[in-house]
Design a protein around this motif. Sequence first.
Motif, PDB file in Angstrom:
ATOM      1  N   VAL A 170       0.338  -1.513  -0.122  1.00  0.00           N
ATOM      2  CA  VAL A 170       0.416  -0.413  -0.423  1.00  0.00           C
ATOM      3  C   VAL A 170       0.765   1.380  -0.163  1.00  0.00           C
ATOM      4  CG1 VAL A 170      -0.284   0.211   2.597  1.00  0.00           C
ATOM      5  CG2 VAL A 170      -1.945   1.655   0.952  1.00  0.00           C
ATOM      6  N   THR A 171       0.684   2.145  -0.834  1.00  0.00           N
ATOM      7  CA  THR A 171       1.827   3.291  -0.782  1.00  0.00           C
ATOM      8  C   THR A 171       0.414   4.811  -0.336  1.00  0.00           C
ATOM      9  OG1 THR A 171       1.006   3.816  -2.952  1.00  0.00           O
ATOM     10  CG2 THR A 171       2.193   2.784  -2.686  1.00  0.00           C
ATOM     11  N   GLY A 172       1.203   5.664   0.077  1.00  0.00           N
ATOM     12  CA  GLY A 172       0.488   6.997   1.008  1.00  0.00           C
ATOM     13  C   GLY A 172       1.500   7.847   0.957  1.00  0.00           C
ATOM     14  N   ARG A 173       1.162   8.824   1.278  1.00  0.00           N
ATOM     15  CA  ARG A 173       2.128  10.116   1.152  1.00  0.00           C
ATOM     16  C   ARG A 173       2.482  10.333   2.424  1.00  0.00           C
ATOM     17  NH1 ARG A 173       0.714  12.795  -3.126  1.00  0.00           N
ATOM     18  NH2 ARG A 173      -1.500  13.016  -4.131  1.00  0.00           N
ATOM     19  N   LEU A 174       2.187   9.797   3.312  1.00  0.00           N
ATOM     20  CA  LEU A 174       2.990   9.418   4.737  1.00  0.00           C
ATOM     21  C   LEU A 174       2.363   8.463   5.470  1.00  0.00           C
ATOM     22  CD1 LEU A 174       4.040  11.043   7.698  1.00  0.00           C
ATOM     23  CD2 LEU A 174       1.191  11.838   8.063  1.00  0.00           C
ATOM     24  N   LEU A 175       3.771   7.844   6.718  1.00  0.00           N
ATOM     25  CA  LEU A 175       3.127   6.298   6.957  1.00  0.00           C
ATOM     26  C   LEU A 175       2.584   7.170   9.172  1.00  0.00           C
ATOM     27  CD1 LEU A 175       3.144   3.167   7.505  1.00  0.00           C
ATOM     28  CD2 LEU A 175       5.775   3.725   8.024  1.00  0.00           C
ATOM     29  N   CYS A 176       2.454   6.321   9.534  1.00  0.00           N
ATOM     30  CA  CYS A 176       2.173   7.138  10.724  1.00  0.00           C
ATOM     31  C   CYS A 176       2.317   5.732  11.416  1.00  0.00           C
ATOM     32  CB  CYS A 176       0.222   7.866  10.912  1.00  0.00           C
ATOM     33  SG  CYS A 176       0.145   9.263  11.057  1.00  0.00           S
ATOM     34  N   ALA A 177       3.099   5.394  12.196  1.00  0.00           N
ATOM     35  CA  ALA A 177       3.595   4.040  13.301  1.00  0.00           C
ATOM     36  C   ALA A 177       2.812   4.228  14.033  1.00  0.00           C
ATOM     37  CB  ALA A 177       4.633   4.466  13.302  1.00  0.00           C
ATOM     38  N   SER A 178       1.777   3.490  14.435  1.00  0.00           N
ATOM     39  CA  SER A 178       1.420   3.356  15.897  1.00  0.00           C
ATOM     40  C   SER A 178       1.917   2.041  16.791  1.00  0.00           C
ATOM     41  CB  SER A 178      -0.271   4.244  16.304  1.00  0.00           C
ATOM     42  OG  SER A 178      -0.978   3.533  14.593  1.00  0.00           O
ATOM     43  N   ASP A 179       2.367   1.464  16.131  1.00  0.00           N
ATOM     44  CA  ASP A 179       2.832   0.182  16.747  1.00  0.00           C
ATOM     45  C   ASP A 179       3.558  -0.055  17.754  1.00  0.00           C
ATOM     46  OD1 ASP A 179       4.680   1.045  15.221  1.00  0.00           O
ATOM     47  OD2 ASP A 179       5.461  -0.489  14.190  1.00  0.00           O
ATOM     48  N   GLY A 180       3.299   0.646  18.458  1.00  0.00           N
ATOM     49  CA  GLY A 180       4.030  -0.397  19.997  1.00  0.00           C
ATOM     50  C   GLY A 180       5.040   0.322  20.656  1.00  0.00           C
ATOM     51  N   LYS A 181       5.623   0.247  21.958  1.00  0.00           N
ATOM     52  CA  LYS A 181       6.547   0.484  22.655  1.00  0.00           C
ATOM     53  C   LYS A 181       8.177  -0.319  21.484  1.00  0.00           C
ATOM     54  CE  LYS A 181       7.116   1.140  26.973  1.00  0.00           C
ATOM     55  NZ  LYS A 181       6.877   0.587  28.646  1.00  0.00           N
ATOM     56  N   PHE A 182       7.999  -0.969  21.133  1.00  0.00           N
ATOM     57  CA  PHE A 182       9.243  -1.901  20.604  1.00  0.00           C
ATOM     58  C   PHE A 182       8.503  -1.310  18.832  1.00  0.00           C
ATOM     59  CE2 PHE A 182       8.455  -3.738  24.737  1.00  0.00           C
ATOM     60  CZ  PHE A 182      10.088  -2.837  25.115  1.00  0.00           C
ATOM     61  N   SER A 183       7.827  -0.518  18.620  1.00  0.00           N
ATOM     62  CA  SER A 183       7.416  -0.343  16.984  1.00  0.00           C
ATOM     63  C   SER A 183       9.002  -0.316  16.176  1.00  0.00           C
ATOM     64  CB  SER A 183       7.539   1.494  17.150  1.00  0.00           C
ATOM     65  OG  SER A 183       7.355   1.504  15.378  1.00  0.00           O
TER      66      SER A 183
END
Length: 421
Positions: A170-183
């Motif tokens: 998937v492509t986007g203009r921005l990646l928002c990483a909300s994948d945890g403390k050990f991202s």
Amino acid sequence: MTKTFDCDVIVLGGGLSGQTLALALDQAGLSVTLVDAAPLDDMLAPEFDGRASALAYTSFRMLEAIGAADQLREHVQRIEHILVCDGRPYGGARPGGPGAHTLHFDRREIHPEEDGEPLGYMAENRHTRHALTQCLKASKWLDLRAPAKASNWERIPGGIRLDLEDGSAVTGRLLCASDGKFSRARQQAGTRTAGWTYNQAGLVMTVEHEQPHDGAAYEYFMPAGPFAILPLPGNRSSLVWTEKTDIAAAILGLDEAGLQAELEKRFGDFLGAVKPVGPKFSYPLSVRFAENFYEDRIAYVGDAARGIHPLAGQGFNLGIRDAAALAEVLVEAKSLGLELGSPVTLQRYANWRKLDSMGLVAATDLFNRLFSNDIGPLRWARGLGLSMVDRIAPARRFFMREAGGETGDLPKLLRGESLAA
């Protein structure tokens, strides 16, 4: 030739913060793809998992603004009072129970209306997930990729591509990483982190008690760490019980009678007989924060930006504040024709959120170290401090507004205002 992207924003991580951000962006008119390794249907399962979160009153305003509060409202418990004091377990060499010095927060001091906002709300995580997920699934435009496990990401001209383990992307203009403390996304970006561990573990469980709690939350500072009693709907409370790591493991290994005895030593009988219900959890306590809240084309949200000690119950609230600030920044950037993932855009988000985050990291760490001991002079000094604040109304009101997330430059969503045009 202009590059065509699948969406404006990719949100990686479908936890509470990620879902809140995705819903806020979607309702504000940005195209969003939410990617999570777990199927969102599993989050709607009726099984009781025992975990709950405290929602600041400004966080609940945001849930109202994005429509999730309508389905959550019947499952939340208002927090009308908070009592903070030193304490010791019953049955030891020294007298047990709450200490003589108490700090009392009453919501009527800052919201005097009879039906005014409380100090916060308690909600079981399963109900919060259910409300957010139902709203996300009702969206006509939001692209949900779950279950879909991300493998890695790569910057492409003007944006970013997220590769998934099933071979798709998937492509986007921005990646928002909300994948945890050990991202993993943060690790791949090479963003440095700092932090430390405590020789503490948090035991989390739900208890039933005979007497009503009347919407009061209690924070006892025991020698091993905080013991929080947080009200849930009905005659139930959620416990966040801090112990030294080895003691926590031993308590979890006790049989039913042994656990009951240890619980009663700390809880007491002020709400009548008490007993655990549902599963019990334990997790190590630590602090971890990112040096930067963004990289080119990547923004960090929630625990991926910083994970703090649970002492003040602010972890999820910090993630909601991240989501509110980032959503507002991105909506304004798009309206002005600015690049969503550029450092110029994301620096505003970092400036907005970093001071608040670092302040809470420092405050929770200081309070934990100051109160998690049984040193006589320190007990006397902190008891005196609690009593002094309890006698100074402006100080009480400041701390209540600070805990409610109402200080500083509030994003529109935390004021209950919509971002939709």
